[in-house]
Design a protein around this motif. Structure first.
Motif, mmCIF file in Angstrom:
data_model
loop_
_atom_site.group_PDB
_atom_site.id
_atom_site.type_symbol
_atom_site.label_atom_id
_atom_site.label_comp_id
_atom_site.label_asym_id
_atom_site.label_seq_id
_atom_site.Cartn_x
_atom_site.Cartn_y
_atom_site.Cartn_z
ATOM 1 N N VAL A 94 -0.695 3.140 -5.441
ATOM 2 C CA VAL A 94 -1.148 2.456 -4.234
ATOM 3 C C VAL A 94 -2.046 3.372 -3.421
ATOM 4 O O VAL A 94 -3.073 2.964 -2.887
ATOM 5 C CB VAL A 94 0.066 1.968 -3.424
ATOM 6 C CG1 VAL A 94 -0.355 1.524 -2.043
ATOM 7 C CG2 VAL A 94 0.751 0.829 -4.129
ATOM 8 N N GLN A 95 -1.666 4.639 -3.345
ATOM 9 C CA GLN A 95 -2.493 5.559 -2.566
ATOM 10 C C GLN A 95 -3.888 5.694 -3.164
ATOM 11 O O GLN A 95 -4.883 5.681 -2.445
ATOM 12 C CB GLN A 95 -1.819 6.928 -2.506
ATOM 13 C CG GLN A 95 -2.719 7.970 -1.861
ATOM 14 C CD GLN A 95 -1.936 9.146 -1.338
ATOM 15 O OE1 GLN A 95 -0.727 9.130 -1.272
ATOM 16 N NE2 GLN A 95 -2.643 10.161 -0.941
ATOM 17 N N GLN A 98 -5.821 2.488 -2.454
ATOM 18 C CA GLN A 98 -6.186 2.435 -1.037
ATOM 19 C C GLN A 98 -7.335 3.359 -0.747
ATOM 20 O O GLN A 98 -8.263 3.038 -0.010
ATOM 21 C CB GLN A 98 -4.994 2.853 -0.187
ATOM 22 C CG GLN A 98 -4.008 1.779 0.071
ATOM 23 C CD GLN A 98 -2.901 2.246 0.978
ATOM 24 O OE1 GLN A 98 -2.326 1.481 1.670
ATOM 25 N NE2 GLN A 98 -2.597 3.519 0.957
ATOM 26 N N LYS A 99 -7.281 4.536 -1.347
ATOM 27 C CA LYS A 99 -8.319 5.538 -1.123
ATOM 28 C C LYS A 99 -9.658 5.015 -1.607
ATOM 29 O O LYS A 99 -10.679 5.162 -0.939
ATOM 30 C CB LYS A 99 -7.943 6.806 -1.875
ATOM 31 C CG LYS A 99 -8.680 8.032 -1.419
ATOM 32 C CD LYS A 99 -8.051 9.231 -2.069
ATOM 33 C CE LYS A 99 -8.768 10.498 -1.691
ATOM 34 N NZ LYS A 99 -8.118 11.653 -2.290
ATOM 35 N N GLY A 102 -10.713 2.304 0.749
ATOM 36 C CA GLY A 102 -10.978 2.732 2.117
ATOM 37 C C GLY A 102 -10.264 1.877 3.138
ATOM 38 O O GLY A 102 -10.672 1.803 4.286
ATOM 39 N N LEU A 103 -9.202 1.212 2.725
ATOM 40 C CA LEU A 103 -8.485 0.287 3.599
ATOM 41 C C LEU A 103 -7.005 0.526 3.435
ATOM 42 O O LEU A 103 -6.553 0.947 2.368
ATOM 43 C CB LEU A 103 -8.760 -1.157 3.186
ATOM 44 C CG LEU A 103 -10.064 -1.781 3.611
ATOM 45 C CD1 LEU A 103 -10.165 -3.140 2.971
ATOM 46 C CD2 LEU A 103 -10.099 -1.928 5.100
ATOM 47 N N ARG A 104 -6.286 0.215 4.463
ATOM 48 C CA ARG A 104 -4.839 0.264 4.350
ATOM 49 C C ARG A 104 -4.351 -1.102 3.895
ATOM 50 O O ARG A 104 -4.768 -2.126 4.433
ATOM 51 C CB ARG A 104 -4.258 0.608 5.715
ATOM 52 C CG ARG A 104 -2.777 0.630 5.726
ATOM 53 C CD ARG A 104 -2.305 0.936 7.111
ATOM 54 N NE ARG A 104 -0.944 0.469 7.243
ATOM 55 C CZ ARG A 104 -0.093 0.955 8.112
ATOM 56 N NH1 ARG A 104 -0.480 1.890 8.925
ATOM 57 N NH2 ARG A 104 1.110 0.504 8.187
#
Lengths: 448, 345
Positions: A94-95, A98-99, A102-104
């Motif tokens: 997930v990290q 997300q990276k 560029g969004l959570r």
């Protein structure tokens, strides 16, 4: 069933929120790999009429903005076995996604591959009072289905109305506004082990994510790998994963059956590791690099170095400097693959697949990439066999378009336009009996 | 440890030792445990926090701003530092403004009389030489144009440090005698200066009466229209802040109407040109009703008329001298002359 209804409605609410925010993640927790794909929903209208892109299967309304795959940990037979390990893998994947996006991401839809799925066909019937089918009647007929005893510790994963019939007219997809006296429904219910689902929920909660839906991996793979005509005319999708081989049968664009064989590609790898006395990593490498199912005369001369390839050296020169012929490797892989396909065949027979009008079988999943699988499967499953790749969706890298990611893509399609489920309809009024009595009492109090 | 002994060669401590194995075949020393590729829970949470838009904006924009403001505030909280900063700033500004290129050394005034010239120089807010940044030319111009004698002034700073003022003075056109003295007015009626007596400017015509100054332009038009009687013109008098009387010598008056006074005066001039009206013994030509001019005769002319009609003459007080046996016949005429007098008022 009431608890389930509320829980599923809560998840559906969560999915609506995620769609409103426009960002959702799809998490495919498999036995051999975990994939996370971050979807951005732009809504319809990002393509013009002249672009030649129609609504298709709903894949034009979103695009992929982040994707990541990692080796799975703590998962066996498609079920989470070690929650902490799986949690680490989910965090990592997930990290990374997300990276890249560029969004959570807060909302996640997850697949569940194994967990002993069981498929039920339910039937319900009501008499129409108004002489016409309204939305309320649809909800009522869905609620009138006689639910069998699923057994202890089972959760309903999918409950989809497959077929509606008004009087003698059957095969209706949408019975609303039909005139008649009797409304009947056939519903397909898929149940899985409740422990597997609760483990999944636990895992995702511990990663600070909200679960916005759970889908069966077999169902998702079928949605991604079967083309529209196959879904309409009837086809089976066999998703050959690492630990579990999922089987789903589609007819009239609805899933009518799903099951899973608790065998998969990892078993083939283990056989190679045992038969050739190599580490599991080396066996995996041998399987993917040199594996096959049909031996030819040339394969006897095709020698493969098995020692020293994986870096795990025993110190014994004879063990480290060994070579096997490709025919040996095929001789190990073929019986196990045949066994898996035989099991799948048994399940299809039990489901009555040979009665279906079109007996198309589509093989997908990471295991379907073994060379020669199509000829072997044609011998076992019938002549209409093809190897399926998932539908193409915008923004997915080439790395994630292989058959191994069919469940991921299918779940993204499921998120974009879900099929009707039982909990999408309002709960019928007669089930709110307590409220009705209370209302009557209040009326008496106020007026007398 | 089978690999250490070669098969077929018995181990004998007396013989030469076994050859060393090539290093590559030696088992690798066990490495430490592999680092977990997954992020720790803290790292994962921090990464998610960092991806939160609000938090990101706060850290990237808000924090530097707050830090800068705080450091600046702490540093400036000392009185002497603040003073030194403001002093340095002022000194820097001063240094730039007092450069030779910006200095104004002289003032040139064109088109001004000596009195205005002197007044203008006195009005400068700074003493020359001064920096051109000290001049507010718009304010100075507004102040100079408040002077009555100045109609317009163009101020600019020319290269070479010269403050140039081009003055257009008001041209005196008429004298106005009123209750507080005598003013010189220009052709628009704006005051130019005051004088103590009529003798200072004999060349200018005279107007008198309350509210005459505001209608100086009309008065000048009337004077232009007077034409032939201009040598006899004593001045114009504003009557009741409403209409003009043209006052000639020998006490003659031409009483003009409130509106369309110039045509009325031109008509009187035409009558004068036709039969010398104003050279006769006429006290007043009353044009207040322009369609019906009324003449008021002088005393001797009335008596001459009465003598010719055989009526008794009038005395200097306006009363008929007795015997008044046929005074009744001339009473209407005398009565009308008498009734006209208060109206002239």
């Amino acid at each position: 069933m009431r608890d389930l209804y509320q829980a599923q409605r809560a998840m559906r609410q969560m999915r609506r929120q995620a769609m409103a925010r426009g960002v959702m993640a799809v998490l495919d927790i498999g036995t051999s790999k975990i994939t996370c794909v971050v979807l951005q929903f732009d809504g319809p209208g990002q393509f013009r009429e002249t672009d030649g892109v129609g609504p298709m299967a709903g894949q034009s309304s979103f695009r992929v903005i982040g994707q990541s795959t990692t080796q799975s940990r703590g998962v066996r037979y498609g079920e989470i076995e070690t929650v902490a390990e799986t949690e680490c893998a989910i965090r990592q994947v997930v990290q990374n996604a997300q990276k890249q996006a560029g969004l959570r991401v807060d909302h996640v839809i997850a697949t569940i591959a194994g967990a002993r799925p069981a498929s039920y066909g339910l039937a319900g019937e009501i008499t129409l009072t108004a002489g016409k089918v309204s939305e309320h009647d649809v909800a009522a007929v869905l609620a009138s289905c006689d639910v069998p005893d699923f057994g202890r510790g089972r959760d309903v994963l999918h409950a989809q109305p497959v077929n509606f019939a008004v009087d003698a007219r059957s095969g209706l997809a949408d019975p609303r506004d039909h005139v008649g006296n009797r409304l009947a429904v056939d519903m397909h219910v898929l149940t899985v082990d409740a422990h597997a689902v609760s483990n999944l929920v636990q895992c995702i909660r511990r990663c600070d994510l909200e679960l916005a839906g759970v889908g069966s991996a077999a169902y998702a793979a079928g949605r991604a790998a079967l083309v529209e005509d196959e879904q309409e005319l009837g086809a089976a999708c066999i998703d050959m994963g690492g630990g579990v081989t999922g089987i789903s049968i589609f007819l009239k664009k609805h899933m009518i059956f799903a099951d899973a064989v608790r065998m998969g590609g990892d078993l083939v790898t283990q056989d190679i590791a045992k038969g050739l006395r190599v580490p599991v990593q080396a066996a995996e490498w041998l399987k993917t690099r040199h594996g096959g199912l049909e031996a030819t005369g040339r394969d006897d001369h095709d020698m493969i170095e098995v020692g020293g390839t994986s870096g795990a050296e025993t110190g014994d020169w004879d063990t480290d400097r060994r070579s096997v012929s490709r025919a040996d490797l095929i001789g190990i892989m073929r019986p196990r693959t045949e066994e898996i396909l035989d099991e799948a065949r048994a399940i299809l027979d039990a489901a009555g697949f040979d009665q279906m009008p079109s007996r198309q079988v589509v093989l997908t999943g990471g295991g379907s990439q073994i060379p020669g699988l199509d000829t072997l499967a044609a011998r076992i499953l019938g002549q209409n066999v093809r190897i399926g790749r998932p539908l193409r969706i915008t923004g997915l890298t080439r790395r994630h378009t292989g058959p191994g990611h069919a469940a991921t893509v299918g779940l993204a399609l499921h998120a974009a336009n879900p099929q009707d489920e039982w909990w999408d309809f309002e709960i019928p009024l007669e089930h709110r009996g307590v409220v009705g009595v209370r209302r009557a009492l209040r009326w008496f109090k106020n007026n007398w | 440890m089978q690999g250490l002994e070669r098969p077929g060669v018995p181990a004998n401590p007396g013989m030469r030792p076994a050859p060393a194995r090539p290093a590559g075949a030696r088992p690798q020393p066990a490495r430490g445990p592999r680092r977990d590729p997954a992020p720790s829970r803290l790292a994962y949470r921090l990464h998610r926090l960092w991806l939160t838009p609000l938090y990101r904006r706060v850290v990237r924009v808000g924090l530097p701003v707050v830090l800068t403001a705080m450091i600046a505030g702490l540093w400036l909280s000392d009185e002497t530092r603040r003073a030194s900063v403001s002093g340095a700033a002022t000194a820097l500004i001063d240094k730039v403004q007092s450069r030779e290129e910006f200095m104004v050394r002289t003032m040139e005034i064109e088109g001004a009389s000596p009195a205005v010239d002197k007044g203008l120089r006195a009005m400068l807010p700074v003493t020359l030489p001064a920096s051109s940044f000290d001049f507010d030319l718009a304010a100075l111009r507004a102040q100079v144009e408040k002077l009555d004698a100045v109609e317009r002034v163009d101020l600019r700073i020319r290269p070479g440090g010269i403050l140039s003022a081009v003055v257009t003075e008001r041209q005196p056109a008429v004298l106005w005698r009123h209750a507080r003295g005598i003013d010189i007015l220009d052709h628009t009626g704006h005051r130019v200066a005051s004088v103590t007596s009529r003798e200072v400017r004999r060349d200018l015509p005279m107007i008198a009466g309350e509210g005459a100054g505001a209608h100086a332009a009309e008065a000048l038009a009337l004077i232009d229209a007077a034409g032939a009687v201009l040598p006899r013109l004593r001045g114009l008098e504003r009557m009741g802040e409403r209409r003009w009387d043209v006052v000639l010598d020998r006490g003659q008056r031409i009483m003009l109407p409130a509106g369309r006074a110039v045509p009325a005066l031109e008509r009187v001039m035409a009558m004068d040109k036709a039969d010398g009206l104003l050279t006769r013994d006429v006290v007043a030509v009353d044009m207040r009703n322009p369609h019906r001019p009324v003449l008021r005769l002088g005393f001797s002319a009335q008596n001459m008329l009465r003598r010719a009609q055989g009526l008794p003459e009038l005395g200097p007080d306006g009363q008929v001298i007795e015997p008044a046996d046929d005074a009744a016949a001339s009473a209407p005429k005398g009565g009308r002359a008498g009734s006209n007098k208060p109206a002239k008022g």
